[in-house]
Design an enzyme around this catalytic site. Structure first.
Site, PDB file in Angstrom:
ATOM      1  N   ARG A 258     -40.529  20.505  30.720  1.00 53.28           N
ATOM      2  CA  ARG A 258     -41.571  20.523  31.747  1.00 53.28           C
ATOM      3  C   ARG A 258     -41.011  21.007  33.076  1.00 53.28           C
ATOM      4  NH1 ARG A 258     -43.116  14.724  32.288  1.00 53.28           N
ATOM      5  NH2 ARG A 258     -44.442  15.480  33.983  1.00 53.28           N
TER       6      ARG A 258
ATOM      7  N   LYS B 168     -41.155  -3.105  38.110  1.00 51.53           N
ATOM      8  CA  LYS B 168     -41.918  -2.303  39.069  1.00 51.53           C
ATOM      9  C   LYS B 168     -41.410  -0.865  39.021  1.00 51.53           C
ATOM     10  CE  LYS B 168     -41.462  -0.543  43.496  1.00 51.53           C
ATOM     11  NZ  LYS B 168     -40.331   0.271  44.007  1.00 51.53           N
TER      12      LYS B 168
END
Length: 435
Positions: free
Chosen positions: A168, A81
């Site tokens: 980024r 998850k």
């Protein structure tokens, strides 16, 4: 492959083919591209976007830039998850052992806090001795024998993502859905998963404050992951207040231990943990329906089996074997604890969850700079949920601080992050949707 040609084509809005994307990412991982070229590529993607086929190709290329984990000798479905980040979000710490207790193998590779959001690894580091970066053999052994292991990313897993993300971060291209998608999923694909559940947070305490943008991100993640061969779905969950009644590191770890041991249940946290467990078990083929899966998850908790799985994982990774039974023996407490008092009577009607997360950082429980050391003791506990009726002077939270001055500042700040009104607010569902 000429890097500037690929950059030019994306700048002009052309669709790149998979071979060009693979070549560009291979060059990035090998250190053959300059930071200027990487930044230009990221900015071109930010402005022009990518097709679904391009995002799948980018994700696969980044996953293939390093090692891929193999689980052939484990006869359980491999599942994990991922959360996009929130405040008081310690779902992973409970979900992994619950899922393992129900028959899944969960090799969970987690991250540190980012911005105002808490990090699973930072919470685990509040456990003395716990090894968040074990070698590959130990990681495999713990997953096989305990059923789950929660660790940090190694340098050999999707290394292209690490270099691209660093660029980024300093070129204002973090908030690109194609790049976010590839960054998250490349690490998950490299982990050898068969099933993946995603928690896409939305609200003032999430990176995606807008429901529409959260749905777009969730759709991108689900479609790309399924396109890459991993059975994936996403829950969109509310982050307009802390998820648990604690925010910090050791305080959230105590919350996790109390949850697993049956000493407490947080209503919102309970709902999210069980919903993710149910979806994961159905998606992996362990259960035939959500109701059956939720029953299995509840049984794993009530029987103590999930707690046993967590205890074994902690012990195998170097932590104390009696952590669940004796958390106060092992988790450091802050020297100052101070209640935050309601300024007036009424209903807790709104919360600046991002502000709560930033207040944890101000206490020393997070980082302003990558080199900062975290004080795992500090944070907030006993946070009352929205919709609670309070009386003036009644505690709405408890501050854990290193000294009196810090406690005073944090208490004043936290009081400002909550709004108290005469009218009872409408209840917002914690699970906003499924993709």
């Amino acid at each position: 492959m000429i890097p500037q040609e690929i950059i030019r084509r994306k700048r002009d809005g052309d669709e790149l083919d998979a071979a060009d994307i693979r070549s560009f990412i291979a060059a990035l991982a090998a250190g053959r591209l300059s930071e200027g070229q990487i930044g230009a590529f990221a900015m071109a993607v930010w402005f022009k976007g990518m097709s679904r086929a391009e995002i799948v190709a980018l994700t696969l290329a980044m996953a293939d830039s390093g090692d891929r984990l193999q689980w052939a000798d484990i006869d359980r479905p491999i599942a994990d998850k991922h959360s996009t980040g929130g405040v008081g979000d310690n779902v992973s710490l409970m979900l992994a052992p619950i899922a393992a207790a129900c028959g899944l193998a969960v090799p969970m590779i987690s991250g540190r806090g980012l911005g105002h959001t808490g990090g699973t690894l930072d919470k685990l580091e509040s456990i003395p001795g716990y090894r968040i970066t074990p070698d590959a053999d130990l990681f495999h052994k713990v997953v096989k024998e305990a059923g789950c292991a929660i660790i940090g990313q190694t340098g050999t897993l999707a290394p292209a993502d690490g270099r691209l993300y660093a660029v980024r971060d300093v070129t204002a291209t973090v908030d690109s859905i194609p790049l976010i998608t590839a960054s998250i999923l490349s690490k998950k694909l490299a982990a050898g998963l068969e099933t993946l559940l995603l928690d896409v947070k939305v609200g003032n305490g999430a990176f995606m404050a807008d429901r529409g943008q959260a749905e777009i991100l969730a759709q991108s993640l689900v479609e790309v992951a399924n396109g890459a061969g991993v059975k994936t779905s996403a829950l969109i969950t509310d982050m307009n207040q802390p998820l648990a009644d604690s925010a910090g590191n050791a305080v959230e770890m105590r919350n996790c231990l109390d949850f697993l041991a049956g000493r407490k249940r947080d209503t919102r946290l309970d709902i999210v943990v069980l919903a993710f467990a149910a979806e994961m078990l159905v998606k992996s083929g362990i259960a035939a329906s959500p109701d059956e899966a939720e029953g299995m998850a509840r049984q794993a908790l009530s029987s103590g089996k999930a707690a046993e799985v967590f205890a074994r994982m902690v012990s195998m990774l170097g932590g104390p074997s009696d952590l669940i039974e004796n958390p106060d023996r092992h988790l450091a407490r802050a020297p100052v604890e101070k209640p935050v008092l309601a300024a007036r009577s009424g209903w807790l009607s709104a919360c600046d969850a991002r502000g709560v997360g930033l207040s944890v950082i101000d206490l020393g429980g997070g980082r302003r700079h990558p080199s900062d050391r975290i004080d795992h003791r500090v944070g907030f506990s006993e946070l009352l949920p929205l919709g609670t009726r309070v009386t003036a002077g009644e505690p709405i939270a408890l501050v854990h601080a290193a000294d009196e001055a810090a406690a005073e500042r944090a208490a004043a700040a936290l009081a400002m992050h909550y709004r108290i009104t005469d009218d009872k607010p409408e209840t917002t569902p914690v699970i906003a949707g499924l993709v």
